[in-house]
Design a protein around this motif. Structure first.
Motif, mmCIF file in Angstrom:
data_model
loop_
_atom_site.group_PDB
_atom_site.id
_atom_site.type_symbol
_atom_site.label_atom_id
_atom_site.label_comp_id
_atom_site.label_asym_id
_atom_site.label_seq_id
_atom_site.Cartn_x
_atom_site.Cartn_y
_atom_site.Cartn_z
ATOM 1 N N LYS A 190 36.640 26.831 19.251
ATOM 2 C CA LYS A 190 35.363 26.150 19.677
ATOM 3 C C LYS A 190 35.586 25.504 21.451
ATOM 4 C CE LYS A 190 33.666 23.830 16.241
ATOM 5 N NZ LYS A 190 32.765 22.955 15.467
ATOM 6 N N ILE A 191 36.614 24.895 21.267
ATOM 7 C CA ILE A 191 36.955 24.391 22.545
ATOM 8 C C ILE A 191 37.351 25.427 23.674
ATOM 9 C CG2 ILE A 191 38.972 23.025 23.809
ATOM 10 C CD1 ILE A 191 36.876 21.102 22.649
ATOM 11 N N LEU A 192 38.076 26.509 23.199
ATOM 12 C CA LEU A 192 38.550 27.584 23.917
ATOM 13 C C LEU A 192 37.109 28.294 24.322
ATOM 14 C CD1 LEU A 192 40.621 29.341 25.383
ATOM 15 C CD2 LEU A 192 40.830 30.518 23.032
ATOM 16 N N LEU A 193 36.247 28.563 23.470
ATOM 17 C CA LEU A 193 34.951 29.263 23.850
ATOM 18 C C LEU A 193 34.119 28.473 24.973
ATOM 19 C CD1 LEU A 193 33.298 31.628 23.213
ATOM 20 C CD2 LEU A 193 32.062 30.143 21.197
ATOM 21 N N VAL A 194 34.183 27.027 24.667
ATOM 22 C CA VAL A 194 33.414 26.339 25.767
ATOM 23 C C VAL A 194 33.898 26.302 26.914
ATOM 24 C CG1 VAL A 194 32.887 23.848 26.229
ATOM 25 C CG2 VAL A 194 32.726 24.565 23.874
ATOM 26 N N LEU A 195 35.381 26.328 27.030
ATOM 27 C CA LEU A 195 36.066 26.318 28.410
ATOM 28 C C LEU A 195 35.789 27.990 28.908
ATOM 29 C CD1 LEU A 195 39.755 25.228 27.468
ATOM 30 C CD2 LEU A 195 38.296 24.202 29.287
ATOM 31 N N ILE A 196 35.647 28.814 28.203
ATOM 32 C CA ILE A 196 35.454 30.213 28.775
ATOM 33 C C ILE A 196 33.997 30.347 29.321
ATOM 34 C CG2 ILE A 196 35.248 32.639 28.379
ATOM 35 C CD1 ILE A 196 37.640 32.094 26.327
ATOM 36 N N ILE A 197 33.111 29.700 28.581
ATOM 37 C CA ILE A 197 31.770 29.782 28.862
ATOM 38 C C ILE A 197 31.267 28.978 29.983
ATOM 39 C CG2 ILE A 197 29.416 29.199 28.244
ATOM 40 C CD1 ILE A 197 30.080 30.334 25.352
ATOM 41 N N GLY A 198 32.097 27.936 30.233
ATOM 42 C CA GLY A 198 31.858 26.776 31.274
ATOM 43 C C GLY A 198 32.206 27.482 32.664
ATOM 44 N N TYR A 199 33.441 27.986 32.359
ATOM 45 C CA TYR A 199 34.303 28.508 33.648
ATOM 46 C C TYR A 199 33.574 29.563 34.089
ATOM 47 C CZ TYR A 199 37.599 30.693 36.735
ATOM 48 O OH TYR A 199 38.056 31.280 37.868
ATOM 49 N N PHE A 200 33.062 30.713 33.428
ATOM 50 C CA PHE A 200 32.189 31.586 33.889
ATOM 51 C C PHE A 200 30.962 31.442 34.594
ATOM 52 C CE2 PHE A 200 35.700 34.063 31.683
ATOM 53 C CZ PHE A 200 35.887 35.255 32.452
ATOM 54 N N LEU A 201 30.354 30.451 33.951
ATOM 55 C CA LEU A 201 29.125 29.857 34.291
ATOM 56 C C LEU A 201 29.370 29.159 35.743
ATOM 57 C CD1 LEU A 201 26.976 28.234 31.399
ATOM 58 C CD2 LEU A 201 26.362 30.021 33.029
ATOM 59 N N GLY A 202 30.330 28.375 35.695
ATOM 60 C CA GLY A 202 30.610 27.661 37.037
ATOM 61 C C GLY A 202 31.044 28.783 38.121
ATOM 62 N N SER A 203 31.645 29.752 37.869
ATOM 63 C CA SER A 203 32.009 30.596 38.938
ATOM 64 C C SER A 203 30.816 31.279 39.555
ATOM 65 C CB SER A 203 32.867 31.962 38.147
ATOM 66 O OG SER A 203 34.234 31.332 37.740
ATOM 67 N N LEU A 204 29.602 31.219 38.918
ATOM 68 C CA LEU A 204 28.488 31.757 39.980
ATOM 69 C C LEU A 204 28.144 30.787 40.880
ATOM 70 C CD1 LEU A 204 26.264 32.431 36.580
ATOM 71 C CD2 LEU A 204 27.303 34.207 38.085
ATOM 72 N N ASN A 205 28.985 31.037 41.853
ATOM 73 C CA ASN A 205 28.922 30.007 43.227
ATOM 74 C C ASN A 205 27.704 30.176 43.914
ATOM 75 O OD1 ASN A 205 29.296 29.043 46.089
ATOM 76 N ND2 ASN A 205 31.418 28.281 45.154
ATOM 77 N N THR A 206 26.585 29.212 43.737
ATOM 78 C CA THR A 206 25.439 29.411 44.247
ATOM 79 C C THR A 206 25.415 29.463 45.878
ATOM 80 O OG1 THR A 206 24.586 27.706 42.467
ATOM 81 C CG2 THR A 206 23.052 28.637 44.087
ATOM 82 N N SER A 207 26.442 29.193 46.499
ATOM 83 C CA SER A 207 26.070 29.003 47.898
ATOM 84 C C SER A 207 26.718 30.382 48.418
ATOM 85 C CB SER A 207 27.015 27.930 48.594
ATOM 86 O OG SER A 207 28.489 28.198 48.143
ATOM 87 N N ILE A 208 27.451 30.929 47.714
ATOM 88 C CA ILE A 208 27.918 32.468 47.994
ATOM 89 C C ILE A 208 26.814 33.556 47.579
ATOM 90 C CG2 ILE A 208 29.663 34.309 47.469
ATOM 91 C CD1 ILE A 208 31.630 31.986 46.806
ATOM 92 N N PRO A 238 36.030 30.249 41.750
ATOM 93 C CA PRO A 238 35.164 31.329 41.114
ATOM 94 C C PRO A 238 36.147 32.565 40.909
ATOM 95 C CG PRO A 238 34.885 31.178 43.309
ATOM 96 C CD PRO A 238 35.716 30.010 43.153
ATOM 97 N N VAL A 239 35.888 33.102 39.566
ATOM 98 C CA VAL A 239 36.698 34.390 39.310
ATOM 99 C C VAL A 239 35.815 35.629 39.977
ATOM 100 C CG1 VAL A 239 35.502 34.817 37.099
ATOM 101 C CG2 VAL A 239 37.471 35.676 37.404
ATOM 102 N N TYR A 240 34.581 35.384 40.330
ATOM 103 C CA TYR A 240 33.807 36.311 40.721
ATOM 104 C C TYR A 240 34.068 36.554 42.205
ATOM 105 C CZ TYR A 240 31.200 35.345 36.358
ATOM 106 O OH TYR A 240 31.012 35.158 35.228
ATOM 107 N N PHE A 241 34.525 35.561 42.891
ATOM 108 C CA PHE A 241 34.587 35.662 44.243
ATOM 109 C C PHE A 241 36.004 35.227 45.007
ATOM 110 C CE2 PHE A 241 30.570 33.981 43.202
ATOM 111 C CZ PHE A 241 29.593 35.211 43.713
ATOM 112 N N GLY A 242 37.142 35.941 44.335
ATOM 113 C CA GLY A 242 38.493 35.715 44.600
ATOM 114 C C GLY A 242 39.002 34.458 44.757
ATOM 115 N N PHE A 243 38.311 33.696 43.656
ATOM 116 C CA PHE A 243 39.008 32.157 43.353
ATOM 117 C C PHE A 243 38.875 31.128 44.544
ATOM 118 C CE2 PHE A 243 41.246 35.349 40.294
ATOM 119 C CZ PHE A 243 41.053 34.808 39.360
ATOM 120 N N LYS A 244 37.954 31.498 45.488
ATOM 121 C CA LYS A 244 37.764 30.745 46.819
ATOM 122 C C LYS A 244 36.349 30.282 46.472
ATOM 123 C CE LYS A 244 37.895 30.752 51.902
ATOM 124 N NZ LYS A 244 38.106 31.470 53.015
ATOM 125 N N GLY A 245 36.076 29.076 46.055
ATOM 126 C CA GLY A 245 34.969 28.349 46.115
ATOM 127 C C GLY A 245 34.551 27.461 46.896
ATOM 128 N N GLY A 246 33.939 26.191 46.383
ATOM 129 C CA GLY A 246 33.583 25.224 47.038
ATOM 130 C C GLY A 246 34.109 23.765 46.492
#
Length: 212
Positions: free
Chosen positions: A7-25, A109-117
């Motif tokens: 469950k912790i692993l699942l939380v980490l994955i979901i949280g990371y992928f949600l966080g990777s949605l970098n709004t400013s980009i 962020p995984v979606y943006f070349g790991f270059k975020g804010g």
């Protein structure tokens, strides 16, 4: 791997992928601009405000806060949805893990070349979910520092540094203090460039264009 670990692993994955949605980009792309190629180069609200204006900055504020809140809520739901007898279970740990993962996703962020804010808005939303009273105190610290110095970065850094200190003073518990320290370190570490500019006097103040 036990149920709690899964469950912790699942939380980490979901949280990371949600966080990777970098709004400013994402908002920048709507405006036809890669925010990372303008101003300070940081994919965050302050650079969005300087580069694209107030409307774009408001969208970034909303998006960055929302993903922190969602990651926290989803994390708690996943941890508590399937009861287990794990002795590692601590109330609220799912939200804290999800929140930290979202901040990491925002910063790298995984979606943006790991270059975020720098993750300040997402961090603030997670802090509010963890302890809203302490979050309001930290917001007050931020506002006062920015009002006096006009340095957004300095207000962010000092507010983040005050989080684990405030948690310890309030007696929030060892796990809470540990997570607050991790959150603080993640945020402050992303301000390495700002710290250097503050020390050499070249940091831009709010309302100013990025200094050369």
């Amino acid at each position: 791997m036990g149920l709690f670990s899964i469950k912790i692993l699942l939380v980490l994955i979901i949280g990371y992928f949600l966080g990777s949605l970098n709004t400013s980009i994402i908002v920048g792309s709507i405006y036809g601009t890669d925010i990372r190629k303008h101003g300070s180069g940081n994919a965050g609200m302050t650079n969005t405000l300087r580069t694209l204006g107030k409307t774009a900055a408001i969208l970034v504020i909303f998006g960055d806060i929302l993903k922190g809140v969602l990651s926290y809520i989803i994390g708690n739901i996943i941890i508590t949805a399937i009861p287990d007898s794990s002795t590692l279970y601590i109330s609220g740990i799912g939200g804290m893990v999800g929140g930290i993962a979202a901040i990491a996703g925002h910063n790298w962020p995984v979606y943006f070349g790991f270059k975020g804010g720098k993750g300040i808005l997402t961090s603030f939303s997670v802090v509010m979910m963890m302890d809203w009273k302490l979050g309001l105190i930290l917001l007050a610290v931020f506002v006062v520092i920015v009002a006096i110095t006009r340095f957004v970065s300095l207000g962010s850094i000092l507010a983040c540094a005050a989080f684990p200190i405030g948690a310890a003073i309030k007696g929030n518990g060892t796990v809470f203090i540990l997570f607050s320290a991790i959150l603080s370190i993640l945020a402050i570490a992303r301000h390495n460039g700002n710290i250097k500019r503050l020390l050499n006097g070249t940091e831009s103040k709010i309302g100013e264009k990025k200094r050369a």
